[in-house]
Scaffold this motif. Structure first.
Motif, PDB file in Angstrom:
ATOM      1  N   UNK A   1       0.479  -3.274   2.158  1.00  0.00           N
ATOM      2  CA  UNK A   1       2.066  -3.946   2.428  1.00  0.00           C
ATOM      3  C   UNK A   1       3.004  -3.911   1.353  1.00  0.00           C
ATOM      4  N   UNK A   2       2.281  -3.346   0.196  1.00  0.00           N
ATOM      5  CA  UNK A   2       3.231  -3.353  -0.964  1.00  0.00           C
ATOM      6  C   UNK A   2       3.123  -1.920  -1.622  1.00  0.00           C
ATOM      7  N   UNK A   3       2.118  -1.088  -0.909  1.00  0.00           N
ATOM      8  CA  UNK A   3       2.172   0.383  -1.554  1.00  0.00           C
ATOM      9  C   UNK A   3       3.365   1.171  -1.255  1.00  0.00           C
ATOM     10  N   UNK A   4       3.948   1.969  -2.120  1.00  0.00           N
ATOM     11  CA  UNK A   4       4.955   2.801  -2.175  1.00  0.00           C
ATOM     12  C   UNK A   4       4.655   4.067  -1.407  1.00  0.00           C
ATOM     13  N   UNK A   5       3.241   4.594  -1.056  1.00  0.00           N
ATOM     14  CA  UNK A   5       2.675   5.744  -0.484  1.00  0.00           C
ATOM     15  C   UNK A   5       2.158   5.408   0.729  1.00  0.00           C
ATOM     16  N   UNK A   6       2.422   4.233   1.410  1.00  0.00           N
ATOM     17  CA  UNK A   6       1.701   3.795   2.595  1.00  0.00           C
ATOM     18  C   UNK A   6       1.829   4.949   3.589  1.00  0.00           C
ATOM     19  N   UNK A   7       0.761   5.173   4.424  1.00  0.00           N
ATOM     20  CA  UNK A   7       1.095   6.179   5.532  1.00  0.00           C
ATOM     21  C   UNK A   7       0.598   5.189   6.725  1.00  0.00           C
ATOM     22  N   UNK A   8       0.660   6.028   8.073  1.00  0.00           N
ATOM     23  CA  UNK A   8       0.132   5.341   9.300  1.00  0.00           C
ATOM     24  C   UNK A   8      -1.388   4.813   9.250  1.00  0.00           C
ATOM     25  N   UNK A   9      -2.095   5.843   8.760  1.00  0.00           N
ATOM     26  CA  UNK A   9      -3.464   5.498   8.591  1.00  0.00           C
ATOM     27  C   UNK A   9      -3.802   4.334   7.969  1.00  0.00           C
ATOM     28  N   UNK A  10      -3.248   3.991   6.744  1.00  0.00           N
ATOM     29  CA  UNK A  10      -3.399   3.038   6.072  1.00  0.00           C
ATOM     30  C   UNK A  10      -3.813   1.513   6.715  1.00  0.00           C
ATOM     31  N   UNK A  11      -2.957   1.390   7.803  1.00  0.00           N
ATOM     32  CA  UNK A  11      -2.977   0.233   8.526  1.00  0.00           C
ATOM     33  C   UNK A  11      -4.010   0.331   9.528  1.00  0.00           C
ATOM     34  N   UNK A  12      -4.608   1.350  10.026  1.00  0.00           N
ATOM     35  CA  UNK A  12      -5.810   1.366  10.990  1.00  0.00           C
ATOM     36  C   UNK A  12      -6.923   1.395  10.507  1.00  0.00           C
ATOM     37  N   UNK A  13      -7.200   2.176   9.294  1.00  0.00           N
ATOM     38  CA  UNK A  13      -8.367   2.305   8.883  1.00  0.00           C
ATOM     39  C   UNK A  13      -8.729   1.774   7.473  1.00  0.00           C
ATOM     40  N   UNK A  14      -9.708   1.043   7.038  1.00  0.00           N
ATOM     41  CA  UNK A  14     -10.021   0.799   5.835  1.00  0.00           C
ATOM     42  C   UNK A  14     -10.564   1.968   4.961  1.00  0.00           C
ATOM     43  N   UNK A  15      -9.928   2.319   3.888  1.00  0.00           N
ATOM     44  CA  UNK A  15     -10.307   3.501   3.061  1.00  0.00           C
ATOM     45  C   UNK A  15     -11.565   3.224   2.586  1.00  0.00           C
ATOM     46  N   UNK A  16     -12.350   4.282   2.420  1.00  0.00           N
ATOM     47  CA  UNK A  16     -13.758   4.440   2.033  1.00  0.00           C
ATOM     48  C   UNK A  16     -13.877   4.521   0.328  1.00  0.00           C
ATOM     49  N   UNK A  17     -14.653   3.612  -0.151  1.00  0.00           N
ATOM     50  CA  UNK A  17     -14.956   3.665  -1.617  1.00  0.00           C
ATOM     51  C   UNK A  17     -15.882   4.938  -2.054  1.00  0.00           C
ATOM     52  N   UNK A  18     -14.995   5.693  -2.549  1.00  0.00           N
ATOM     53  CA  UNK A  18     -15.961   7.009  -2.721  1.00  0.00           C
ATOM     54  C   UNK A  18     -15.824   7.717  -4.288  1.00  0.00           C
TER      55      UNK A  18
END
Lengths: 331, 335
Positions: B288-305
């Motif tokens: 919600x505050x990310x200047x680089x947010x993409x479509x996928x960001x709302x759908x999937x939780x990013x993996x910790x890697x």
């Protein structure tokens, strides 16, 4: 625009008299930001409260000095006359946005209160000005937000409201006492940005009171360093950061960790500030100073001007000390 | 040889707010702390960093996941072992004005943990130990019979440190130990902690919001946002090569006490405010505050890697199936 001369403020308590401010001289030019920096208890907040005549009396008292604002001496002004200056000519922002607002009144009421009090405005005009201010400080949906209460706002938003209230009567001087200390860094960055924008748009002068040297480096024009109730060094931002002369200023600059530099041991200033119930006779910093000389513990140093804007209170600036330093090294 | 003294695996801590709402203070966080190092945990208020500290200390029970200390799950220790655990794990608190009992003398404050754990049989030995601890933290034995109100903030924090050291712990959790102190005194306390670490081989978990101080003291740093850890790596690496957009914004928001740098550097100002942890955004919590947010960001939780050696990040910008690379798919700097 504002000139403070030889200001002394004391507080009478059961334990004795605290000499919180002991002879402060400062001035603020039009459209500039003066930062007063120092540690807790050094008298920076008391100084700013004294300018607003907000020292509770008793126990507090301005025992000596002059505060000249637009040709008038605020110290001798009546309370009634002072009310016409507070909020109109000089406004203040406090540290904690959570307690600065009245939780039982809507934001709109609190915003317009100052206008109704000081200027003859119609309800419509007041609302128009309130909306303008909300817009200036960056609050979305101002129309709706006016009807809400402080608890419906986050910390950063509340601080924006406090700033809007302070600016609504278009003051010439804004005193901000630790305005970002209670906020998170990303919100602090937003608020600092807002200060710069407001100053550009309205030309208001700002006295910023803070202990954060990073904030000072960002928005101040001139800096006054306070220690134990006195201003020990004053100069432009560059003079203070790049050519500090007072050992306390130097120590303070060295003791803050720098994000952009590699770690290592921090250069702490040993010891603690003196007790202001019985302030030391000579230089207040002498007990913690690596360069302290015999004279420092007995006589308060005289002010030395290094440039028209740069003054320092330190015996090391004396010709005799310079000779001494040339022949021996500090302990 | 690096030995993991503390390991946190998929830790969750949710607080029941009643009426079926859950405050997700910590949501699936994993990290480890090596023996003898200082691990810095940073983030803004409400990000869950203190909750993690308190959960490790077993002041809170966990909702899910595990905390392993020397390989043992601390929330499932039998009573006897629990006592042993408390002896090796101690805490230093934020507010030196609130964390010392105003009605106890310094001696009582420092000897209390030793009495609880029955370390000394006779009072004399115990008193000697109190004196020794006071000297170790830069106070002196005359201070033992005074009350906390007679001390300054920095001195009180030293008393708190002496109390934490009383049981000879291996691990100390310092929860914002210096944020209530003045700048010049902060440096004194940080230097003291560093000296003690070298002398006693202590491991620190240093929880703070002040990134510049955390960088100063830590070997490795974990950055948290709204109950999630978003990035973890060595302290220098984090400052030289921050990957997560939140870390970048956080670093650029901190003013540097040098006017020349301050005037010339570019700043990423985050829009908006922290969302509520009761109802966090879907997918990536920072979107919600990310200047680089993409479509996928709302759908999937990013993996910790791990995208580079010892550099962990949870962000879709760096997620390229399994072949990880530290080059973002979108040019993050072009904004």
């Amino acid at each position: 625009m504002l000139e403070v001369q030889d200001l002394h403020v004391t507080f009478t308590t059961y334990g004795g008299t605290v000499k919180a401010v002991r002879g402060v001289d400062l001035y603020v030019n039009e459209g500039e930001t003066l930062a007063i920096v120092g540690e807790s208890g050094c008298g920076k907040s008391v100084t700013s409260n004294a300018i607003m005549r907000l020292i509770p009396s008793p126990p507090g008292k301005i025992t000596r000095g002059m505060i000249r604002f637009k040709g008038e001496d605020l110290v001798s002004l009546s309370e009634k006359a002072m009310r016409n200056i507070r909020g109109v000519d000089i406004s203040m922002i406090f540290q904690d946005p959570m307690t600065a607002l009245n939780p039982t009144l809507t934001i709109g009421t609190q915003l317009m209160e100052g206008l109704y009090e000081h200027q003859k405005v119609t309800g419509q005009e007041a609302k128009r000005r309130a909306l303008e201010m909300m817009d200036l400080v960056g609050i979305p949906n101002p129309e709706e937000r006016l009807k809400q209460y402080p608890h419906q706002f986050s910390g950063g938003m509340r601080q924006r409201i406090v700033i809007a209230i302070a600016l609504i009567c278009e003051p010439e001087l804004l005193i901000a006492d630790e305005p970002t200390t209670a906020l998170d860094v990303t919100i602090q960055a937003q608020i600092l940005e807002l200060f710069e924008k407001i100053q550009k748009q309205t030309g208001v002068s700002i006295i910023l009171i803070t202990h954060d040297l990073g904030v000072v480096a960002k928005i101040a024009d001139r800096i006054a360093v306070m220690y134990a109730g006195k201003i020990v060094e004053v100069g432009t931002k560059r003079e203070i950061f790049y050519q500090p002369e007072h050992p306390y200023t130097k120590g303070l600059l060295r003791s803050v960790p720098r994000l952009d530099l590699k770690g290592g041991k921090l250069a702490a200033i040993e010891g603690t500030p003196p007790d202001l119930f019985s302030p030391p006779e000579g230089c207040p910093f002498a007990a913690r100073c690596a360069y302290a000389m015999e004279v420092c513990t007995h006589v308060h140093p005289v002010k030395t001007s290094l440039s028209p804007s740069h003054q320092v209170d330190c015996w090391l600036q004396d010709e005799r000390a310079k000779k001494l330093l040339a022949t021996s090294s500090p302990k | 040889m690096v030995e993991r003294i503390l390991e946190i695996n998929h830790l969750k801590k949710h607080f029941d707010m009643g009426r079926g709402t859950m405050l997700k203070a910590v949501n699936d966080v994993s990290f480890h702390v090596n023996r003898g190092e200082t691990f810095g945990l940073v983030g803004e208020s409400g990000c869950g960093k203190s909750t993690i500290g308190r959960t490790i200390m077993t002041l809170y029970d966990r909702t899910a996941g595990e905390v392993l200390f020397n390989g043992k799950n601390v929330h499932e220790l039998p009573t006897k072992e629990k006592f042993k655990y408390y002896r090796s794990m101690q805490m230093i608190f934020q507010d030196p004005y609130a964390s010392l009992n105003p009605r106890s003398t310094v001696r009582e404050v420092i000897s209390e943990p030793m009495e609880v754990h029955g370390i000394f049989k006779n009072k004399k030995e115990q008193l000697e130990r109190v004196y020794q601890l006071l000297e170790e933290v830069g106070l002196n034995r005359d201070h033992a019979n005074r009350y906390p109100h007679e001390f300054s903030g920095g001195q009180r924090q030293r008393i708190g440190i002496a109390r934490a050291l009383a049981l000879n712990p291996d691990f100390i959790i310092a929860d914002e130990p210096i944020s209530a102190l003045d700048v010049s005194v902060q440096a004194q306390v940080v230097n003291l902690l560093k000296e003690l670490q070298v002398e006693k081989g202590l491991t620190f978990l240093f929880i703070a919001h002040d990134l510049s101080m955390v960088k100063q003291i830590s070997d490795r740093i974990g950055v948290m946002y709204l109950g999630n850890m978003v990035e973890m790596t060595a302290a220098d690496q984090l400052y030289e090569r921050p990957l997560h957009p939140y870390t970048r914004a956080l670093l650029s928001a901190i003013p540097i006490p040098d006017p020349d740098i301050e005037e010339s550097r570019e700043r990423i100002i985050l829009e908006g405010e922290l969302p509520s942890p009761i109802n966090p955004p879907s997918g990536c919590v920072f979107r919600t505050r990310c200047p680089m947010a993409m479509d996928i960001c709302a759908k999937e939780k990013p993996v910790w890697q791990e995208v580079e050696q010892e550099h962990y990040v949870a962000c879709h910008l760096y997620q390229e199936s399994s072949g990880t690379s530290a080059e973002p798919k979108v040019n993050i700097l072009s904004k």
